[in-house]
Design a protein around this motif. Structure first.
Motif, mmCIF file in Angstrom:
data_model
loop_
_atom_site.group_PDB
_atom_site.id
_atom_site.type_symbol
_atom_site.label_atom_id
_atom_site.label_comp_id
_atom_site.label_asym_id
_atom_site.label_seq_id
_atom_site.Cartn_x
_atom_site.Cartn_y
_atom_site.Cartn_z
ATOM 1 N N PHE A 124 -26.010 16.452 0.176
ATOM 2 C CA PHE A 124 -26.324 14.866 0.987
ATOM 3 C C PHE A 124 -25.751 14.325 1.304
ATOM 4 C CE2 PHE A 124 -30.704 17.147 -1.246
ATOM 5 C CZ PHE A 124 -31.732 17.238 -0.048
ATOM 6 N N TYR A 126 -26.221 12.159 3.144
ATOM 7 C CA TYR A 126 -26.298 10.998 4.066
ATOM 8 C C TYR A 126 -26.472 9.642 2.873
ATOM 9 C CZ TYR A 126 -30.720 10.514 0.996
ATOM 10 O OH TYR A 126 -31.514 10.128 0.615
ATOM 11 N N TYR A 181 -34.848 15.441 2.865
ATOM 12 C CA TYR A 181 -34.394 14.287 3.481
ATOM 13 C C TYR A 181 -35.068 12.991 3.307
ATOM 14 C CZ TYR A 181 -29.754 16.403 5.677
ATOM 15 O OH TYR A 181 -28.404 16.915 6.159
ATOM 16 N N HIS A 184 -36.280 12.709 -0.334
ATOM 17 C CA HIS A 184 -34.644 12.752 -1.141
ATOM 18 C C HIS A 184 -34.567 11.052 -0.863
ATOM 19 C CE1 HIS A 184 -30.813 11.997 -2.487
ATOM 20 N NE2 HIS A 184 -30.513 13.248 -3.272
ATOM 21 N N GLN A 237 -35.156 9.985 13.268
ATOM 22 C CA GLN A 237 -34.834 10.248 11.423
ATOM 23 C C GLN A 237 -34.559 8.163 11.376
ATOM 24 O OE1 GLN A 237 -30.462 10.067 11.419
ATOM 25 N NE2 GLN A 237 -29.694 9.252 13.840
ATOM 26 N N PHE A 254 -30.278 8.933 8.574
ATOM 27 C CA PHE A 254 -29.471 10.292 7.906
ATOM 28 C C PHE A 254 -28.560 10.972 8.389
ATOM 29 C CE2 PHE A 254 -34.696 10.513 7.175
ATOM 30 C CZ PHE A 254 -33.955 10.288 5.608
#
Length: 332
Positions: A124, A126, A181, A184, A237, A254
């Motif tokens: 992950f 980002y 995403y 998260h 995003q 992201f």
């Protein structure tokens, strides 16, 4: 400086275009090998990206004793098998998200990783961009008062029906691909775990996967998280944190590297004041790789541990359970 020697399993696009170059930009890691079941593909990528060694099978790469760790960008449904095999070969693992398709698979991986004393990290990337730390600093300072709600969205229009993201057998679906995403980010920024999930999915043209997923996360303190992901909508995003006195919006949450200037944008809007924008630079892929390599070479805990990934997977699993049952699901 000791550099972590990394092998790559497959010539997937995300590896070629993002992660391998990020490893090569890093200060403490290097790509020393790449494997593909089509050796010509491996040789082509190796030549293009100056990777010294190629293998015609993933197992051959895992048997190379000079390799410390592997990066796995295989299709989602193949993650568990090859993460497990990498652990059994005493290789540390950086694996694309979602690392597994459910929590039970990740529990198995955790057990094998512990037995073989290796690190496993879900990629992950980002979260390693400093724009999110800026958001947390603003929240902690009380800049927008008491937080009441957060929303997060990640979507793009996908019309190519041959794309693996639309293949159910390979672990396709918008939630697995981009919705994870959104989930998260809400958990990460709020630093809390939801107690219930309610989700609705849309399946375009009987493709066998969710092409849109929307839902609500409820937290014990009353904060609500709204998330959506889609292959049916235009590119978005972003996330926004809403408080009693204002909002914080992250417009390229992201993939800030795809914004016009390649930087993250944090926009603070406080009631009665002019909006304030913070432009924040950061190489999130390289920062992720360097954290992974630093943890291994210095024998410290990962910043994003397998237990954190397990908490994430439990929520994703709850999203799917809720969308399939059309009921609110209590998170285990």
């Amino acid at each position: 400086m000791v550099k972590l020697k990394i092998g790559v399993l497959s010539t997937a696009k995300i590896g070629r275009e993002q992660v391998i170059p990020a490893i090569q930009r890093s200060q403490n890691a290097e790509v020393v090998a790449i494997a593909s079941r089509n050796i010509e593909n491996a040789k082509k990528v190796a030549e293009e990206l100056s990777i010294p060694n190629t293998y015609s099978s993933y197992l051959d790469l895992l048997n190379d004793q000079s390799i410390d760790a592997v990066y796995i960008p295989l299709p989602n449904a193949m993650h568990k098998e090859w993460v497990m095999k990498a652990c059994e070969h005493k290789k540390h693992v950086l694996c694309e998200k979602p690392i597994t398709l459910d929590a039970a698979e990740l529990e198995e991986i955790k057990k094998v990783a512990e037995e073989n004393n290796v690190y496993v990290m879900e990629a992950f990337m980002y979260q390693f961009h400093p724009q999110h730390q800026k958001v947390k600093e603003l929240l902690n300072s009380g800049a927008i008062g008491n937080v009441t709600m957060m929303r997060a969205s990640f979507s793009f229009y996908l019309d190519d029906r041959t794309n693996i993201r639309l293949n159910n057998e390979l672990g396709g679906g918008s939630m697995y691909d981009v919705g994870c995403y959104s989930i998260h980010a809400i958990r990460n920024i709020l630093n809390q775990e939801p107690i219930t999930v309610y989700a609705k999915s849309v399946e375009r043209d009987n493709l066998g996967v969710d092409t849109t997923m929307t839902g609500v996360l409820s937290f014990e303190n009353g904060i609500v998280g709204l998330f959506d992901s889609s292959f049916d909508s235009t590119h978005r995003q972003e996330y926004e944190v809403i408080g009693s006195k204002g909002t914080i919006r992250v417009s390229a949450a992201f993939r800030p590297d795809t914004s016009k200037d390649g930087k993250g944008k944090v926009i603070l809007c406080v009631d009665g004041k002019e909006p304030e924008e913070f432009s924040i630079d950061g190489d999130q892929y390289t920062l992720m790789v360097e954290d992974f390599a630093d943890a291994i070479t210095k024998n410290r805990a990962l910043s994003y541990t397998i237990d954190m990934a397990l908490n994430q997977m439990k929520i994703v699993e709850a999203v799917y359970r809720s969308s399939e049952s059309n009921n609110v699901v209590i998170v285990d």
